[in-house]
Design a protein around this motif. Structure first.
Motif, PDB file in Angstrom:
ATOM      1  N   SER A 131      69.736  13.005   1.136  1.00  0.00           N
ATOM      2  CA  SER A 131      68.523  13.139   1.935  1.00  0.00           C
ATOM      3  C   SER A 131      68.851  12.972   3.417  1.00  0.00           C
ATOM      4  CB  SER A 131      67.484  12.097   1.507  1.00  0.00           C
ATOM      5  OG  SER A 131      67.131  12.280   0.151  1.00  0.00           O
ATOM      6  N   SER A 132      67.987  13.518   4.241  1.00  0.00           N
ATOM      7  CA  SER A 132      68.212  13.450   5.679  1.00  0.00           C
ATOM      8  C   SER A 132      68.100  12.014   6.179  1.00  0.00           C
ATOM      9  CB  SER A 132      67.201  14.331   6.417  1.00  0.00           C
ATOM     10  OG  SER A 132      65.890  13.787   6.269  1.00  0.00           O
ATOM     11  N   GLY A 133      68.674  11.781   7.362  1.00  0.00           N
ATOM     12  CA  GLY A 133      68.602  10.459   7.957  1.00  0.00           C
ATOM     13  C   GLY A 133      67.166  10.029   8.197  1.00  0.00           C
ATOM     14  N   GLU A 134      66.324  10.977   8.553  1.00  0.00           N
ATOM     15  CA  GLU A 134      64.914  10.662   8.801  1.00  0.00           C
ATOM     16  C   GLU A 134      64.225  10.226   7.511  1.00  0.00           C
ATOM     17  OE1 GLU A 134      60.861  12.725  10.645  1.00  0.00           O
ATOM     18  OE2 GLU A 134      62.757  13.839  10.614  1.00  0.00           O
ATOM     19  N   GLU A 135      64.515  10.912   6.419  1.00  0.00           N
ATOM     20  CA  GLU A 135      63.905  10.559   5.129  1.00  0.00           C
ATOM     21  C   GLU A 135      64.342   9.162   4.675  1.00  0.00           C
ATOM     22  OE1 GLU A 135      63.338  14.883   2.937  1.00  0.00           O
ATOM     23  OE2 GLU A 135      65.321  13.934   2.920  1.00  0.00           O
TER      24      GLU A 135
ATOM     25  N   ARG B 125      78.175   7.891   3.356  1.00  0.00           N
ATOM     26  CA  ARG B 125      76.893   7.734   2.642  1.00  0.00           C
ATOM     27  C   ARG B 125      77.148   7.245   1.215  1.00  0.00           C
ATOM     28  NH1 ARG B 125      72.087  11.198   3.739  1.00  0.00           N
ATOM     29  NH2 ARG B 125      71.836  11.180   5.997  1.00  0.00           N
TER      30      ARG B 125
ATOM     31  N   SER C 263      70.460   5.940   7.939  1.00  0.00           N
ATOM     32  CA  SER C 263      69.496   6.832   8.589  1.00  0.00           C
ATOM     33  C   SER C 263      70.100   7.542   9.791  1.00  0.00           C
ATOM     34  CB  SER C 263      68.262   6.040   9.030  1.00  0.00           C
ATOM     35  OG  SER C 263      68.603   5.098  10.043  1.00  0.00           O
TER      36      SER C 263
ATOM     37  N   GLY D 177      72.032  10.220  11.381  1.00  0.00           N
ATOM     38  CA  GLY D 177      72.332  11.569  10.903  1.00  0.00           C
ATOM     39  C   GLY D 177      73.775  11.968  11.036  1.00  0.00           C
TER      40      GLY D 177
END
Length: 293
Positions: free
Chosen positions: A200-204, A107, A98, A100
């Motif tokens: 996917s983004s770190g937030e997602e 990843r 997560s 970013g």
């Protein structure tokens, strides 16, 4: 009535025979250590002995059932402990992913590790002990999770395995796999794996931490239930052992001799027998009739 020499001799012989029988029984008891060597020795005690032995056999069978119950619970708990460690690692990887600032190759390394850990969780869900699957209830011959087609499919819940631990009382010893390794459990992992693959983004990815926590909580809940069952087993086993000791004592009271008393009785009977032989030798003197015969 006129008492003849023949009557005295016969009476003496009967008494001596009776003394020999008593002496033989006492010697047999001292040798075997048992008061009951045959039912005719004491029919009432023999019936009690039979009942105690029947109850002891039942008690010993329940002890074997306890061993089987502990085997199921211990193996299930050990497997879930391993699953919990795997999920904790996946959660750590989720937190790390997560971030970013992670590079694409980092990843990908996380995704590969998550994929491998997911496969390991499938193997734990399909844990097999002595040819029996732990997490599929009474259907011990079939794996609860199917991953052959590349898509994880969790089977329906099966009736739990129940073991009788005392007369009329049985306890479930198997863990329902669908309470832990449910379809949602593996879908959460697959979604995380896909998010890592799709960039996917770190937030997602961070939003999926709650799903990882749900998986961990499912494992913890199952282990808590196993712990409660284990505690109950320990209490019941202690009571069963006490009952077994009491039955063994009662059986010993009925069957076993008091060695000190038995030796004293044997010595006393030997003294009586020697005295009877001495008296008999004097009473049964040879007569003119013996020589004429």
């Amino acid at each position: 009535m006129r008492v003849t020499q023949s009557m005295i001799s016969q009476h003496t012989l009967r008494n001596m025979s009776s003394n020999y029988e008593k002496l033989m029984n006492l010697q047999e008891q001292a040798t075997s250590g048992k008061k009951l060597n045959r039912p005719s020795d004491d029919p009432i005690s023999a019936v009690k002995s039979l009942n105690y032995r029947t109850n002891l056999n039942e008690n010993n069978q329940y002890k074997e059932n306890f061993t089987e119950a502990y085997k199921w619970l211990d193996n299930s708990d050990g497997s879930l402990e391993e699953a919990n460690k795997v999920m904790q690692r996946i959660r750590e990887l989720t937190v790390s992913a997560s971030n970013g600032t992670k590079l694409e190759d980092e990843r990908e390394a996380i995704r590969l590790e998550v994929s491998g850990l997911k496969e390991h969780l499938v193997s734990i869900a399909n844990k097999n002990i002595e040819g029996k699957f732990l997490f599929n209830g009474i259907n011990t011959g079939q794996a609860p999770v199917d991953n052959k087609s590349g898509t994880i499919v969790v089977g329906a819940s099966e009736k739990p395995i129940s073991i009788e631990l005392s007369k009329g009382l049985s306890i479930d010893v198997s863990t329902d796999g669908t309470d832990v390794f449910s379809q949602a459990f593996f879908d959460n992992l697959t979604k995380l794996e896909q998010s890592l693959a799709e960039g996917s983004s770190g937030e997602e990815i961070g939003d999926q931490l709650s799903a990882m926590d749900e998986n961990i909580n499912a494992i913890i809940s199952a282990r808590t239930l196993i712990g409660a069952r284990t505690n109950r087993l320990e209490i019941m086993e202690a009571r069963l052992n006490e009952q077994g000791e009491l039955l063994e004592k009662k059986l010993s009271d009925v069957e076993d001799i008091d060695f000190e008393k038995a030796i004293m009785d044997l010595q006393m009977q030997e003294t009586v027998q020697r005295a009877a032989l001495a008296v008999g030798a004097k009473i049964m003197q040879p007569s003119l009739v013996d020589f004429l015969a």
